[in-house]
Design a protein around this motif. Structure first.
Motif, PDB file in Angstrom:
ATOM      1  N   SER A   9       0.490  10.915 -25.689  1.00 11.71           N
ATOM      2  CA  SER A   9       1.005   9.805 -26.346  1.00 11.71           C
ATOM      3  C   SER A   9       1.046   8.523 -25.692  1.00 11.71           C
ATOM      4  O   SER A   9       1.463   8.765 -24.495  1.00 11.71           O
ATOM      5  N   THR A  10       0.786   7.297 -25.926  1.00 19.68           N
ATOM      6  CA  THR A  10       0.378   6.234 -25.158  1.00 19.68           C
ATOM      7  C   THR A  10       1.715   5.374 -25.718  1.00 19.68           C
ATOM      8  O   THR A  10       1.766   4.055 -25.164  1.00 19.68           O
ATOM      9  N   ILE A  11       2.307   5.673 -26.726  1.00 20.83           N
ATOM     10  CA  ILE A  11       3.466   4.814 -27.165  1.00 20.83           C
ATOM     11  C   ILE A  11       4.744   4.847 -25.981  1.00 20.83           C
ATOM     12  O   ILE A  11       5.029   5.929 -25.570  1.00 20.83           O
ATOM     13  N   GLN A  15      10.308   1.732 -28.502  1.00 25.21           N
ATOM     14  CA  GLN A  15       9.440   1.009 -29.248  1.00 25.21           C
ATOM     15  C   GLN A  15      10.237   0.322 -30.405  1.00 25.21           C
ATOM     16  O   GLN A  15      10.396   1.402 -31.151  1.00 25.21           O
ATOM     17  N   ALA A  18       5.765  -0.326 -34.074  1.00 25.03           N
ATOM     18  CA  ALA A  18       4.367  -0.055 -33.905  1.00 25.03           C
ATOM     19  C   ALA A  18       3.590  -1.312 -33.912  1.00 25.03           C
ATOM     20  O   ALA A  18       3.486  -2.252 -34.562  1.00 25.03           O
ATOM     21  N   SER A  20       0.134  -1.573 -33.485  1.00 24.54           N
ATOM     22  CA  SER A  20      -1.184  -1.339 -34.048  1.00 24.54           C
ATOM     23  C   SER A  20      -1.485  -0.176 -34.795  1.00 24.54           C
ATOM     24  O   SER A  20      -0.505   0.514 -34.956  1.00 24.54           O
ATOM     25  N   ASP A  23      -1.130   3.226 -32.889  1.00 25.25           N
ATOM     26  CA  ASP A  23      -0.032   3.432 -32.723  1.00 25.25           C
ATOM     27  C   ASP A  23       1.006   3.791 -34.104  1.00 25.25           C
ATOM     28  O   ASP A  23       1.834   4.741 -33.863  1.00 25.25           O
ATOM     29  N   GLN A  24       0.785   3.284 -34.812  1.00 22.18           N
ATOM     30  CA  GLN A  24       1.391   3.731 -36.224  1.00 22.18           C
ATOM     31  C   GLN A  24       1.004   5.175 -36.509  1.00 22.18           C
ATOM     32  O   GLN A  24       1.737   5.928 -37.075  1.00 22.18           O
TER      33      GLN A  24
END
Length: 255
Positions: A9-11, A15, A18, A20, A23-24
């Motif tokens: 994951s790049t999240i 956070q 989200a 984008s 991301d969502q």
């Protein structure tokens, strides 16, 4: 054999919202909301987003063990996994050079999940992924060559790929490489190198404790102190801090 994993994951860890659709979709996937994740990721994947395609591949891939939920009134809808769909999305992402998609596609071929089993093709995909820096592929190759699964045993090749994974600070890879240096399996026998790698792995398992005891009995106080200093100065992604003689004939992987 667990030869594939979900994408990384790049999240960020914390956070509030989200930012984008990707991301969502990833957030929904990580929350176990597979149907919602697919709805969010599918439009991106169809437009050619390799990360979304790889996530879709993982979502569609059948779990190794499937536990059916109870049927009847009130039962939650069950997401339908399909290795054929997983393969198709992995192929699209792999064609764009997505390393983890190559690894996961390799796993399907190596194990024969959704495709006819083809260890040679799986191995080739693992190598492509590993050369491009995919950690799971590097670990797969280390295990495959160590055990001789689908190919001949090759301790030096196993050590070579294990070194690549260890340089990414993978704790299991660091520990396994340390055990190789203890006995000289595919690498020169070197107690100092084994001790450095054991320290870097931070392993607290009973096996690691036993290894530490054996090594400390062999090493002098100066050797132990030097090993601790070398481990403390190491930075992830750089060559492992091993004595020169420990490298032997081990050649770095060409990227």
């Amino acid at each position: 054999m667990q030869a594939d994993t979900p994408p990384t994951s790049t999240i960020p860890a914390v956070q509030t919202a989200a930012t984008s659709t990707l991301d969502q979709g990833i957030a929904a996937f990580e929350a176990g909301k597979e149907t919602e994740a697919v709805a969010l990721l599918m439009p991106l994947a169809e437009k050619g987003d390799a990360e979304a395609q790889t996530y879709l591949g993982w979502i569609y891939e059948e779990p190794t063990v499937t536990i059916e939920p109870a049927s009847g009134r009130g039962a939650s809808p069950r997401f339908v996994h399909d290795n054929v769909k997983a393969r198709a999305w992995y192929e699209k992402a792999a064609a764009q050079g997505h390393a983890h998609a190559m690894n996961n596609l390799g796993s399907l071929y190596f194990l024969g999940r959704g495709v006819p089993q083809d260890p040679a093709k799986g191995l080739a995909l693992f190598k492509r992924a590993a050369i491009n820096g995919d950690l799971q592929a590097q670990k797969n190759l280390a295990g495959i060559y160590s055990l001789g699964i689908g190919t001949l045993k090759d301790p030096e090749e196993a050590a070579r790929w294990g070194t690549e994974a260890a340089q990414q600070d993978d704790k299991d890879a660091l520990y396994c490489l340390g055990t190789r240096y203890e006995v000289g399996d595919g690498v020169p026998k070197d107690a100092v190198a084994a001790y450095i790698l054991l320290n870097l792995s931070h392993s607290t398992s009973p096996e690691a404790a036993a290894l530490r005891t054996r090594l400390e009995q062999r090493l002098s106080a100066d050797e132990r102190q030097s090993a601790h200093a070398m481990a403390a100065d190491w930075h992830v992604g750089t060559p492992l801090p091993l004595p020169m003689q420990a490298h032997g004939l081990l050649q770095p992987v060409a990227h």
